[in-house]
Design a protein around this motif. Structure first.
Motif, PDB file in Angstrom:
ATOM      1  N   ILE A  41       2.537   9.656  -5.424  1.00 18.27           N
ATOM      2  CA  ILE A  41       3.393  10.964  -5.795  1.00 18.27           C
ATOM      3  C   ILE A  41       4.065  11.350  -6.700  1.00 18.27           C
ATOM      4  O   ILE A  41       3.879  12.537  -7.894  1.00 18.27           O
ATOM      5  N   LEU A  42       4.474  10.161  -6.905  1.00 18.11           N
ATOM      6  CA  LEU A  42       5.539  10.248  -8.159  1.00 18.11           C
ATOM      7  C   LEU A  42       5.753  10.137  -8.915  1.00 18.11           C
ATOM      8  O   LEU A  42       6.286  11.510 -10.391  1.00 18.11           O
ATOM      9  N   LEU A  43       4.226  10.089  -9.773  1.00 20.80           N
ATOM     10  CA  LEU A  43       3.722  10.103 -10.731  1.00 20.80           C
ATOM     11  C   LEU A  43       2.934  11.676 -11.197  1.00 20.80           C
ATOM     12  O   LEU A  43       2.142  11.024 -12.248  1.00 20.80           O
ATOM     13  N   ARG A  44       2.719  11.689  -9.692  1.00 23.57           N
ATOM     14  CA  ARG A  44       1.329  12.810  -9.847  1.00 23.57           C
ATOM     15  C   ARG A  44       0.182  13.454  -9.871  1.00 23.57           C
ATOM     16  O   ARG A  44      -0.635  13.431 -10.492  1.00 23.57           O
ATOM     17  N   ARG A  45      -0.146  11.386  -9.719  1.00 27.75           N
ATOM     18  CA  ARG A  45      -1.469  11.198 -10.071  1.00 27.75           C
ATOM     19  C   ARG A  45      -1.711  11.134  -8.582  1.00 27.75           C
ATOM     20  O   ARG A  45      -3.317  11.007  -8.795  1.00 27.75           O
ATOM     21  N   GLY A  46      -0.994  11.314  -7.611  1.00 33.76           N
ATOM     22  CA  GLY A  46      -2.157  11.936  -6.337  1.00 33.76           C
ATOM     23  C   GLY A  46      -1.627  12.510  -5.659  1.00 33.76           C
ATOM     24  O   GLY A  46      -0.474  12.963  -5.993  1.00 33.76           O
ATOM     25  N   GLY A  47      -1.975  12.338  -4.506  1.00 31.13           N
ATOM     26  CA  GLY A  47      -1.294  12.639  -2.726  1.00 31.13           C
ATOM     27  C   GLY A  47      -1.142  12.206  -1.966  1.00 31.13           C
ATOM     28  O   GLY A  47      -2.156  11.241  -1.629  1.00 31.13           O
ATOM     29  N   LEU A  48      -1.284  13.026  -0.521  1.00 30.58           N
ATOM     30  CA  LEU A  48      -1.366  12.177   0.524  1.00 30.58           C
ATOM     31  C   LEU A  48      -2.239  11.586   0.762  1.00 30.58           C
ATOM     32  O   LEU A  48      -2.738  10.819   2.037  1.00 30.58           O
TER      33      LEU A  48
ATOM     34  N   GLY B  55       0.846  -1.267   0.008  1.00 32.45           N
ATOM     35  CA  GLY B  55      -0.015   0.495   0.091  1.00 32.45           C
ATOM     36  C   GLY B  55       0.837   0.989  -0.066  1.00 32.45           C
ATOM     37  O   GLY B  55       0.633   2.112  -1.061  1.00 32.45           O
ATOM     38  N   GLY B  56       2.287   1.563   1.146  1.00 32.38           N
ATOM     39  CA  GLY B  56       2.616   2.474   0.740  1.00 32.38           C
ATOM     40  C   GLY B  56       3.314   2.457  -0.025  1.00 32.38           C
ATOM     41  O   GLY B  56       3.690   3.942  -1.038  1.00 32.38           O
ATOM     42  N   VAL B  57       4.556   1.001  -1.091  1.00 34.69           N
ATOM     43  CA  VAL B  57       4.659   1.447  -2.745  1.00 34.69           C
ATOM     44  C   VAL B  57       3.624   2.063  -4.005  1.00 34.69           C
ATOM     45  O   VAL B  57       4.383   3.303  -4.467  1.00 34.69           O
ATOM     46  N   VAL B  58       2.280   1.995  -3.682  1.00 35.13           N
ATOM     47  CA  VAL B  58       1.650   2.023  -4.646  1.00 35.13           C
ATOM     48  C   VAL B  58       1.886   3.746  -4.264  1.00 35.13           C
ATOM     49  O   VAL B  58       1.312   4.372  -5.123  1.00 35.13           O
ATOM     50  N   GLY B  59       1.502   4.296  -2.920  1.00 32.13           N
ATOM     51  CA  GLY B  59       1.043   5.826  -2.498  1.00 32.13           C
ATOM     52  C   GLY B  59       2.512   6.501  -3.434  1.00 32.13           C
ATOM     53  O   GLY B  59       2.031   7.256  -3.967  1.00 32.13           O
ATOM     54  N   LEU B  60       3.020   5.996  -2.502  1.00 30.31           N
ATOM     55  CA  LEU B  60       4.581   6.909  -3.019  1.00 30.31           C
ATOM     56  C   LEU B  60       4.513   6.761  -4.601  1.00 30.31           C
ATOM     57  O   LEU B  60       5.086   7.704  -5.184  1.00 30.31           O
ATOM     58  N   VAL B  61       4.724   6.034  -5.771  1.00 28.51           N
ATOM     59  CA  VAL B  61       4.039   5.676  -7.343  1.00 28.51           C
ATOM     60  C   VAL B  61       3.422   6.165  -7.460  1.00 28.51           C
ATOM     61  O   VAL B  61       3.545   7.612  -8.540  1.00 28.51           O
TER      62      VAL B  61
END
Length: 218
Positions: free
Chosen positions: A189-196, A181-187
């Protein structure tokens, strides 16, 4: 053919047969998923659900030590595939599917325990399911935007399966789900398709963590 050779042959056949049966089952259940979710998402197309069901059933039944275990493991693999696809489609794990899954999976697991005389294992599985459900319920109360009640219910079912194998499987299943879940959230964010605060389906993480833990620790 010796008994050992026969047992090895049966163990090799089970996952192949499971995957073959899961394909039509997943295809048929995809229609139910579309109706329950009221969605025509590509995640709920027949071939997608069938492929996921075949993969999960192959792995789950491959871990079964007997035909008794193969039946509940197969059912869990197929229903988990449908629930995962529903979550990816509409970010929801529908109660009608969950309400059917609980009695069928736990009922066949009870039959498996009786057939193989593994009542202590069943007791551990049921306790593990309750503990896993409680763990995710606490998480849902603390992080209401990340974990939902559908995830909590799904966790109870998955926890029972992990508990059938052992307590270590349960712990690693939870840890791996959190890591994924953390990896998906980080990805995202990095792809600028989401935030925290971006929400994403967590059911697939619970399932992935469980399947990885089961295979890794077997």
């Amino acid at each position: 053919m010796t008994l050992t050779a026969a047992a090895a042959a049966a163990a090799a056949v089970r996952p192949v047969l499971a995957a073959g049966l899961a394909l039509p089952a997943g295809w048929v259940m995809a229609g139910w998923g579309r109706r329950v979710c009221d969605s025509d998402s590509h995640w709920l197309r027949g071939w997608v659900v069938a492929a996921v069901a075949a993969a999960l059933a192959w792995v789950a039944v491959g871990l079964a030590g007997s035909w008794w275990e193969a039946v509940p493991f197969w059912i869990l693999g197929v229903v988990s595939a449908l629930l995962i696809c529903c979550d990816l489609a509409v970010m929801r794990l529908p109660d009608p599917i969950m309400g059917w899954a609980y009695p069928v999976v736990l009922g066949t697991l009870t039959i498996a325990a009786g057939g193989s005389e593994q009542w202590l294992r069943l007791g551990r599985a049921l306790l593990a399911g309750v503990l896993f459900l409680a763990f995710y319920l606490v998480n849902a109360l603390v992080f209401p935007r990340g974990i939902y009640l559908g995830d909590v219910k799904f966790a109870g079912l998955i926890g029972a399966w992990l508990g059938w194998f052992g307590w270590l499987h349960l712990v690693w299943g939870a840890l791996l789900a959190a890591i994924l879940g953390g990896v998906v959230g980080l990805v995202l964010i990095l792809l600028r398709r989401g935030g925290l605060r971006t929400e994403y389906p967590y059911g697939p993480m619970i399932a992935a963590g469980a399947w990885i833990a089961a295979v890794w620790l077997i």
